[in-house]
Scaffold this active site. Sequence first.
Site, PDB file in Angstrom:
ATOM      1  N   ASP A  29      -8.991 -18.352  16.196  1.00 37.32           N
ATOM      2  CA  ASP A  29      -8.825 -17.796  14.856  1.00 37.32           C
ATOM      3  C   ASP A  29      -8.170 -18.878  13.997  1.00 37.32           C
ATOM      4  O   ASP A  29      -7.146 -19.445  14.399  1.00 37.32           O
ATOM      5  CB  ASP A  29      -7.942 -16.542  14.932  1.00 37.32           C
ATOM      6  CG  ASP A  29      -7.897 -15.754  13.642  1.00 37.32           C
ATOM      7  OD1 ASP A  29      -7.727 -16.375  12.569  1.00 37.32           O
ATOM      8  OD2 ASP A  29      -8.021 -14.525  13.702  1.00 37.32           O
ATOM      9  N   ILE A  30      -8.737 -19.193  12.841  1.00 37.11           N
ATOM     10  CA  ILE A  30      -8.162 -20.262  12.007  1.00 37.11           C
ATOM     11  C   ILE A  30      -6.976 -19.780  11.160  1.00 37.11           C
ATOM     12  O   ILE A  30      -6.341 -20.576  10.483  1.00 37.11           O
ATOM     13  CB  ILE A  30      -9.215 -20.938  11.111  1.00 37.11           C
ATOM     14  CG1 ILE A  30      -9.864 -19.940  10.161  1.00 37.11           C
ATOM     15  CG2 ILE A  30     -10.230 -21.686  11.944  1.00 37.11           C
ATOM     16  CD1 ILE A  30     -10.640 -20.589   9.039  1.00 37.11           C
ATOM     17  N   HIS A  93     -15.513  -7.987  16.773  1.00 30.57           N
ATOM     18  CA  HIS A  93     -14.697  -9.086  17.294  1.00 30.57           C
ATOM     19  C   HIS A  93     -13.436  -8.546  17.948  1.00 30.57           C
ATOM     20  O   HIS A  93     -12.814  -7.608  17.469  1.00 30.57           O
ATOM     21  CB  HIS A  93     -14.361 -10.122  16.224  1.00 30.57           C
ATOM     22  CG  HIS A  93     -13.765  -9.589  14.960  1.00 30.57           C
ATOM     23  ND1 HIS A  93     -14.473  -8.834  14.044  1.00 30.57           N
ATOM     24  CD2 HIS A  93     -12.527  -9.715  14.447  1.00 30.57           C
ATOM     25  CE1 HIS A  93     -13.696  -8.535  13.017  1.00 30.57           C
ATOM     26  NE2 HIS A  93     -12.498  -9.047  13.252  1.00 30.57           N
TER      27      HIS A  93
END
Length: 130
Positions: A29-30, A93
């Site tokens: 996850d950014i 997700h």
Amino acid sequence: MPSIFTKIINGEIPSYKIAEDDDNFAFLDINPNAAGHTLCVPKKEVDKIWDLDEESYMKLMAFSRKVAKAIEAAIPCERVGISVIGLEVPHVHVHLIPLHSMKNATFQHKESLKAEEFEAIAEKISRLLK
């Protein structure tokens, strides 16, 4: 129109890839709650987790479990938490989040990491999956 996750899976948008198999894809996850926060997504674009067929759901959960075990081995933490919310991107997700405290599970505390840190974390987790 393809979701941002489909674009990541297809290589149209760069990611810090952790793993993939025929059906699923994992990447960092950014905007992580904690270093090592990973998303596991089915390659088949489905909006809600309960709309996955049973086989796809079971494959995603088994894939997520393998990735979580690698995160747990790679990232010092109390445990790896799992969350499925799905409001921000209309593509199933699973969030796998290294937990140090409940603060990491709230999605209100974010960590800033440099590209080199993301790369090192992705490489370490990926290596443990092999």
